[in-house]
Design an enzyme around this catalytic site. Sequence first.
Site, mmCIF file in Angstrom:
data_model
loop_
_atom_site.group_PDB
_atom_site.id
_atom_site.type_symbol
_atom_site.label_atom_id
_atom_site.label_comp_id
_atom_site.label_asym_id
_atom_site.label_seq_id
_atom_site.Cartn_x
_atom_site.Cartn_y
_atom_site.Cartn_z
ATOM 1 N N SER A 287 0.833 -1.209 0.000
ATOM 2 C CA SER A 287 0.000 0.000 0.000
ATOM 3 C C SER A 287 0.859 1.247 0.000
ATOM 4 C CB SER A 287 -0.888 -0.011 1.248
ATOM 5 O OG SER A 287 -1.499 1.258 1.448
ATOM 6 N N TYR B 243 -1.657 -0.851 10.907
ATOM 7 C CA TYR B 243 -1.989 -1.457 9.606
ATOM 8 C C TYR B 243 -0.848 -1.193 8.616
ATOM 9 C CZ TYR B 243 -3.487 -1.277 4.796
ATOM 10 O OH TYR B 243 -3.519 -1.405 3.434
ATOM 11 N N LYS C 229 2.134 -3.733 6.618
ATOM 12 C CA LYS C 229 2.481 -3.749 5.190
ATOM 13 C C LYS C 229 3.987 -3.561 5.013
ATOM 14 C CE LYS C 229 -1.606 -4.234 3.293
ATOM 15 N NZ LYS C 229 -1.956 -5.471 2.568
HETATM 16 C C1 WQD Z 1 -9.503 9.456 1.235
HETATM 17 C C2 WQD Z 1 -9.746 10.947 1.443
HETATM 18 C C3 WQD Z 1 -10.012 11.566 3.744
HETATM 19 C C4 WQD Z 1 -13.847 9.436 4.292
HETATM 20 C C5 WQD Z 1 -6.708 4.526 3.197
HETATM 21 C C6 WQD Z 1 -5.564 3.711 3.741
HETATM 22 C C7 WQD Z 1 -4.785 3.148 2.584
HETATM 23 C C8 WQD Z 1 -5.710 2.368 1.691
HETATM 24 C C9 WQD Z 1 -6.804 3.296 1.165
HETATM 25 C C10 WQD Z 1 -5.838 0.053 2.297
HETATM 26 C C11 WQD Z 1 -8.983 11.529 2.629
HETATM 27 C C12 WQD Z 1 -11.296 11.817 2.963
HETATM 28 C C13 WQD Z 1 -12.684 9.940 3.739
HETATM 29 C C14 WQD Z 1 -14.857 10.343 4.711
HETATM 30 C C15 WQD Z 1 -13.496 12.170 3.999
HETATM 31 N N1 WQD Z 1 -6.313 1.291 2.389
HETATM 32 N N2 WQD Z 1 -12.512 11.283 3.600
HETATM 33 N N3 WQD Z 1 -14.639 11.684 4.548
HETATM 34 O O1 WQD Z 1 -7.017 7.465 4.052
HETATM 35 O O2 WQD Z 1 -6.288 7.967 1.649
HETATM 36 O O3 WQD Z 1 -6.197 5.641 2.499
HETATM 37 O O4 WQD Z 1 -7.501 3.778 2.322
HETATM 38 O O5 WQD Z 1 -4.872 -0.313 1.670
HETATM 39 O O6 WQD Z 1 -3.785 2.300 3.101
HETATM 40 O O7 WQD Z 1 -4.713 4.565 4.471
HETATM 41 O O8 WQD Z 1 -8.393 6.680 2.055
HETATM 42 O O9 WQD Z 1 -10.763 6.739 1.500
HETATM 43 O O10 WQD Z 1 -10.085 6.839 3.957
HETATM 44 O O11 WQD Z 1 -9.688 8.815 2.501
HETATM 45 O O12 WQD Z 1 -13.326 13.395 3.866
HETATM 46 O O13 WQD Z 1 -15.944 9.952 5.236
HETATM 47 O O14 WQD Z 1 -11.129 11.139 1.742
HETATM 48 O O15 WQD Z 1 -9.749 12.607 4.684
HETATM 49 O O16 WQD Z 1 -8.581 12.852 2.316
HETATM 50 P P1 WQD Z 1 -6.940 7.053 2.624
HETATM 51 P P2 WQD Z 1 -9.810 7.214 2.548
#
Ligand code: WQD
Length: 332
Positions: free
Chosen positions: A124, A148, A152
Amino acid sequence: MAVLITGGAGFIGTHTCVELLNAGEEIVVFDNFANSKMSAVENVKKITGKDFPFYEADMLDRDAMEKIFSENKIDEVIHFAGLKAVGESVEKPMEYYHNNITGTLILTETMRKYGCKKIVFSSSATVYGSPKSLPIMEDFPLSTTNPYGSTKLMIEQILRDIYVSDKEWSIALLRYFNPTGAHESGLIGEDPNGIPNNLMPRLIKVATGQMEAMTVYGNDYPTKDGTGVRDYIHVVDLAQGHLAAINWVRNHTECDAFNLGTGTGYSVLDLIHSLEAVSGKKMAITYTPRRAGDIAACYADPTKAKTILGWEAKLGVEKMCEDAWNYAIKHQ
Ligand code: WQD
């Protein structure tokens, strides 16, 4: 002569099974259904019209791993199985280290016993921590901010050490950016058990009326509109990246890491506006302070995967939203 897909009932696992089957590969799949359902496995068979051995099994169960490898001729492994919720990992570090690390060791020990030394690992972009600059390249410093992500990074190190100990191994470490979207059939897609963490499944819950408003975690980031920027990649593009990686491990005995991203960053508001356009649904937004652990922006330099694996992402954010929405309305 089969490819074993660990965690193959999951979001990326099912899409990868479809691409492998469509390419004429023989596959064997196992999953413990911690974050997936048997119906997804049946839908892979429906989409492709092909059957394959499936085992409900846990990688912590050494006897189950023994059974799979003794009953099938496994030549390569694509390793998806693992717990993957960032927030949950902070609350339950022991469960995450035991499941992801011990499970991987049992898997690789069984692989060695049966002479299977080719593996594609689901890593990741989280291993880059907070990048020093953008776009992110594979030789950037690695660091993690949650258990997590640490699992990885540790598994990448374990696999590198296995390669150093025995150069007959061939290992591809695939660093995903932000997978999203769904298969165009609408039969498989992102369907996490329980409350979703990731952006798209939560956007879908708002667009389908299951949630009142979209919570946007911070609009004070140094980005074009103040909201977080990520490299969203269509899950079908990601799945095809695994097919390219399987072909690479077949023809090499190396250990190397590859970014699987589009190279383009989109903000939270970009995704909201795109899904509104596709669904015709206007979404209410609630802005809250930044989510702990979040970074402002993250997107890949995908050059290495293109030059070495011969792979690049082809699908854009609109297609990701179209396919995610299509899956959602078929699975309400
Ligand atoms: C994306 C953006 C949030 C939800 C994570 C893991 C990564 C991978 C993918 C597994 C950010 C914003 C989100 C919400 C929001 N997972 N957001 N409101 O954090 O980039 O990555 O998932 O492999 O390892 O770290 O993904 O989809 O959680 O967030 O504003 O209800 O959306 O702040 O900017 P992230 P995400």
